[in-house]
Design a protein around this motif. Structure first.
Motif, short mmCIF file in Angstrom:
data_model
loop_
_atom_site.label_atom_id
_atom_site.label_comp_id
_atom_site.label_asym_id
_atom_site.label_seq_id
_atom_site.Cartn_x
_atom_site.Cartn_y
_atom_site.Cartn_z
N THR A 152 -7.10 10.01 7.28
CA THR A 152 -5.76 9.47 7.51
C THR A 152 -5.87 7.98 7.85
OG1 THR A 152 -5.16 11.60 8.52
CG2 THR A 152 -3.60 9.79 8.76
N LEU A 153 -6.76 7.67 8.79
CA LEU A 153 -6.94 6.28 9.20
C LEU A 153 -7.50 5.44 8.06
CD1 LEU A 153 -8.45 6.73 12.78
CD2 LEU A 153 -6.10 6.14 12.17
N ALA A 154 -8.50 5.98 7.33
CA ALA A 154 -9.13 5.24 6.24
C ALA A 154 -8.10 4.91 5.15
CB ALA A 154 -10.30 6.04 5.66
N ASN A 155 -7.30 5.91 4.76
CA ASN A 155 -6.30 5.69 3.72
C ASN A 155 -5.21 4.74 4.19
OD1 ASN A 155 -7.52 7.31 1.78
ND2 ASN A 155 -6.45 9.15 2.42
N TYR A 156 -4.83 4.84 5.46
CA TYR A 156 -3.83 3.92 6.00
C TYR A 156 -4.33 2.48 5.91
CZ TYR A 156 -1.35 1.05 9.35
OH TYR A 156 -0.67 0.01 9.94
N ASN A 157 -5.58 2.27 6.30
CA ASN A 157 -6.15 0.91 6.26
C ASN A 157 -6.20 0.37 4.84
OD1 ASN A 157 -6.55 0.70 9.04
ND2 ASN A 157 -8.53 1.73 8.95
N HIS A 158 -6.53 1.23 3.86
CA HIS A 158 -6.55 0.79 2.46
C HIS A 158 -5.15 0.42 1.99
CE1 HIS A 158 -10.69 1.70 2.15
NE2 HIS A 158 -10.59 3.02 2.05
N ALA A 159 -4.15 1.22 2.36
CA ALA A 159 -2.78 0.94 1.94
C ALA A 159 -2.26 -0.34 2.58
CB ALA A 159 -1.88 2.12 2.31
N LYS A 160 -2.62 -0.53 3.85
CA LYS A 160 -2.20 -1.75 4.55
C LYS A 160 -2.83 -2.98 3.91
CE LYS A 160 -1.99 -3.76 9.19
NZ LYS A 160 -2.40 -3.59 10.61
N LYS A 161 -4.12 -2.87 3.55
CA LYS A 161 -4.82 -3.98 2.91
C LYS A 161 -4.20 -4.31 1.55
CE LYS A 161 -9.19 -3.98 3.59
NZ LYS A 161 -10.65 -3.67 3.51
N ALA A 162 -3.67 -3.28 0.88
CA ALA A 162 -3.04 -3.47 -0.43
C ALA A 162 -1.64 -4.05 -0.31
CB ALA A 162 -2.98 -2.15 -1.19
N GLY A 163 -1.14 -4.21 0.93
CA GLY A 163 0.17 -4.81 1.16
C GLY A 163 1.33 -3.89 0.87
N LEU A 164 1.13 -2.58 0.97
CA LEU A 164 2.18 -1.62 0.64
C LEU A 164 3.07 -1.33 1.83
CD1 LEU A 164 0.20 1.02 -1.47
CD2 LEU A 164 1.28 -1.10 -2.22
N LYS A 165 4.31 -0.96 1.55
CA LYS A 165 5.20 -0.45 2.58
C LYS A 165 4.80 1.00 2.85
CE LYS A 165 8.55 0.23 5.41
NZ LYS A 165 8.50 -0.34 6.77
N ILE A 166 4.58 1.34 4.11
CA ILE A 166 4.07 2.67 4.47
C ILE A 166 5.13 3.43 5.25
CG2 ILE A 166 2.26 3.94 5.67
CD1 ILE A 166 0.47 1.43 5.27
N ILE A 167 5.41 4.65 4.79
CA ILE A 167 6.38 5.53 5.46
C ILE A 167 5.60 6.66 6.12
CG2 ILE A 167 8.31 7.12 5.13
CD1 ILE A 167 9.08 5.48 2.67
N GLY A 168 5.73 6.80 7.42
CA GLY A 168 5.05 7.87 8.14
C GLY A 168 5.81 9.18 8.06
N ALA A 169 5.09 10.30 7.86
CA ALA A 169 5.74 11.61 7.79
C ALA A 169 4.81 12.68 8.35
CB ALA A 169 6.12 11.94 6.35
N ILE A 170 5.40 13.64 9.06
CA ILE A 170 4.64 14.77 9.60
C ILE A 170 4.98 16.00 8.78
CG2 ILE A 170 4.21 16.21 11.63
CD1 ILE A 170 5.11 13.87 13.36
N ASN A 171 3.96 16.67 8.26
CA ASN A 171 4.14 17.84 7.40
C ASN A 171 3.89 19.14 8.17
OD1 ASN A 171 4.64 19.21 5.01
ND2 ASN A 171 2.53 19.04 4.28
N LYS A 172 4.33 20.25 7.59
CA LYS A 172 4.12 21.61 8.11
C LYS A 172 4.84 21.86 9.44
CE LYS A 172 -0.43 21.86 5.87
NZ LYS A 172 -1.86 22.22 6.01
N ILE A 173 6.04 21.26 9.56
CA ILE A 173 6.77 21.48 10.81
C ILE A 173 7.32 22.90 10.89
CG2 ILE A 173 7.39 19.05 11.05
CD1 ILE A 173 10.19 19.83 10.03
#
Length: 640
Positions: free
Chosen positions: A146-167
């Motif tokens: 989760t952290l690794a992919n977040y860092n890659h997306a942030k480095k790519a300059g993307l808008k990131i939407i947080g979501a919690i699954n399996k509620i």
């Protein structure tokens, strides 16, 4: 129109429900009819369904018409979307939900893998989109990938939407997870979406957030009298009738069927055979334009021509060589193999088929590297470079399933830097090529990150007794502990991940990246059978492990090798030193019945001596002509 296009992907740790959520998105938007729906719809390979993991990223176009509820109000954070939608704004951009009237949006989704071995797939997806949904399992919380992919997306300059699954599982600690995602993305904890990929709860709110928060694509403006078509190849595959098909994100201009196009890096011209979008099956269109994600059938047959990360432009006579070079889009960092394994066809006549199959796989898996190789017992094959152990295991299974090719593979190895006697540094990734005399060896080191519940920290730290886990530091992350450290890649590919899951009851998660090379105390372990070196069984092992590995190998060989009519010595050697030995005795042959009392002993002795001389000749012939070790023996021996 660009304003009504949203390009996004879903990123998450493995098993956090990306593919299940994608199923609900396909259903909700009517992309797939309910009667045709099946679990993990975007996972097209049987192998993905059986293992329950995504191996290949998969693009799909969805058409979404947001519903209107005039009793609700929505907070719109992007002013440009308000203007484009023709909406009257009020203070703070708080508007009536009439914003959705008569609006139709093209949503291009790319579902991505979650395992760290396939992080290169994720990086290519991130370069093709403008935003990402960061999905977290409500029952597991934020994990390493989760952290690794977040860092890659942030480095790519993307808008990131947080979501919690399996509620739908109603687990405890959802608010704590929301707080953790909030700290990562900078969103307010109340803005973290709560969804269920199983029931569809929250899916509509998620789609509206995609429209609201992820910016529409922007077209690149190119100087000149007209726009030049410009698209980045983020994936490809081979089609029997269409040739090589390129998956593209279009950044500028447009292209039609039968137009001439040009591969910038490959310097190759082709005529467009077909183009279109993913639904997720191929659906042809008349034109593909800026902002869209789709495919272009090139008609090319040679897999070596098209490269992932290359740029496709429209062929224009007015473009100079310098113009063409300037149109090249930023591609991808070339992936560096971590694990090296040689593949040999079980049937020698399948060599060319294996070569063709690997070429087609490489189109679909650009991280795969391979070169011709040879083994004295297994014949011709290919040495492959992979991003991890799972990557090569999946490749072997795909060869068998998709191309009906059964293979035998060597022991996995890593790439070492070796300083030779003449003070030169060489790179060695095949154990049999390891020099006999060397001054120093450097091995690749992985920088690892482990997230574990605090009650398993002691068990995880206990892995230092089994693996060369070093430079450890820890810090708290909510109710979990993040552990950072270093680990030799050779140890990582052994079975570190399995052991980590075992000691933490499956709760700890791992991500890693290759960071450095450090000095290593390793030796070259060679195996001799009847005084003949079996090159395919040569390995590089740590000095402190050599006795155990040597003993285990010769004992296993003794179990597997068939007895001959002569004695076979099985030896494990380090240089000229024998560190382990086993012996397979010669087959015994009954001399027959020499009467009631066993016959004349003189005659028996004469026959025994004759038999002994025959065995000596057989042994000599066996050594001279080389010992024959069947492929099935290699396969058994090389099993984990």
């Amino acid at each position: 129109m660009l304003k009504n296009i949203r390009n996004f992907c879903i990123i998450a740790h493995i098993d956090h429900g990306k593919s299940t959520l994608a199923d609900r998105l396909l259903e909700f938007t009517g992309t797939i009819e309910k009667r045709k729906m099946k679990a993990q719809y975007l996972d097209q390979m049987d192998l993905e369904r059986e293992r329950g993991i995504t191996i290949k990223m998969t693009p799909v176009r969805m058409i979404y018409r947001p519903t209107t509820n005039n009793d609700k109000q929505l907070t719109i954070n992007t002013p440009v979307i308000l203007a484009e939608a023709g909406i009257q704004k009020d203070a703070g951009f708080r508007v009536k939900s009439g914003m959705t009237n008569n609006q139709e949006y093209i949503l291009n989704l790319i579902d991505t893998p979650g395992h760290s071995d396939f992080s290169y797939e994720v990086s290519r997806a991130l370069a093709a989109v403008d935003g990402a949904i960061l999905l977290v399992d409500a029952s597991q919380g934020i994990q390493a990938q989760t952290l690794a992919n977040y860092n890659h997306a942030k480095k790519a300059g993307l808008k990131i939407i947080g979501a919690i699954n399996k509620i739908d599982l109603n687990p405890l600690g959802i608010e704590e997870i929301a707080q953790g995602i909030s700290e990562l993305t900078g969103e307010n904890p109340d803005e973290i979406l709560k969804v269920s990929g199983k029931t569809g709860q929250g899916v509509e709110e998620l789609l509206k957030a995609v429209i609201e928060k992820i910016p529409p694509p922007k077209s690149l403006k190119i100087d000149g009298t007209k726009d030049i078509f410009q698209a980045l190849i983020f994936d490809s595959f081979y089609h029997e009738h269409k040739g090589i098909v390129a998956n593209v994100r279009v950044f500028n201009g447009s292209l039609k069927r039968e137009d001439e196009a040009f591969l910038v890096t490959a310097q190759n011209k082709f005529k467009v055979k077909e183009l279109g979008h993913f639904s997720p099956e191929l659906k042809n269109d008349e034109i593909i334009e800026a902002g869209q994600i789709g495919y272009i059938a090139t008609g090319l047959k040679d897999p070596e021509i098209l490269k992932i990360g290359d740029t496709i432009i429209s062929s224009d006579q007015r473009l100079t060589e310098e113009d063409v070079r300037s149109l090249a889009l930023s591609g991808y960092k070339d992936p560096q193999p971590v694990v090296f394994v040689s593949f040999y066809p079980e049937e020698a006549g399948d060599y060319e088929n294996l070569k063709t199959a690997l070429g087609k796989l490489k189109l679909n898996d650009s991280a795969l590297k391979f070169d011709a190789d040879f083994n004295e017992f297994l014949g011709r094959g290919f040495k492959g470079g992979f991003l991890g152990r799972l990557h090569f295991e999946i490749t072997a299974e795909r060869l068998e399933r998709e191309f009906n090719l059964r293979t035998v593979n060597s022991f996995p190895s890593v790439s070492y830097k070796v300083k030779t006697r003449n003070e030169k540094w060489i790179t060695v990734d095949t154990p049999k090529d390891f020099p006999e005399d060397y001054l120093e060896v450097l091995e690749p080191i992985a920088k690892i990150e482990i997230i574990t519940p605090s009650n398993y920290l002691g068990a995880v730290l206990g892995l230092q007794q089994v693996f060369k886990l070093r430079d450890i530091n820890t810090h708290s992350f909510g109710s979990s502990i993040i552990l950072n450290g270093t680990l030799p890649v050779a140890e990582l590919i052994r079975d570190f991940d399995d052991q980590l899951k075992s000691v933490s009851a499956g709760y700890a998660s791992l991500s890693y990246e290759i960071s450095d090379y450090k000095k290593a105390q390793v030796v070259k372990l060679e195996i001799l059978v009847a005084e003949h070196n079996i090159g395919g069984l040569t390995r590089i092992v740590y000095k402190d492990d050599m006795d155990r590995e040597a003993r285990k190998t010769v004992e296993r060989l003794k179990e597997l090798l068939p007895a001959q009519q002569f004695t076979q010595a099985i030896q494990a050697t380090i240089g000229s030193k024998i560190v382990a030995r086993e012996t397979i005795p010669a087959m015994k042959k009954e001399l027959g019945n020499f009467g009631k009392n066993g016959g004349d002993r003189t005659r028996k002795m004469k026959l025994w001596k004759k038999q002994q001389r025959g065995k000596e000749r057989l042994k000599e012939r066996g050594i001279k002509n080389k010992i024959d070790i069947p492929a099935r023996i290699f396969k058994e021996l090389l099993k984990k």
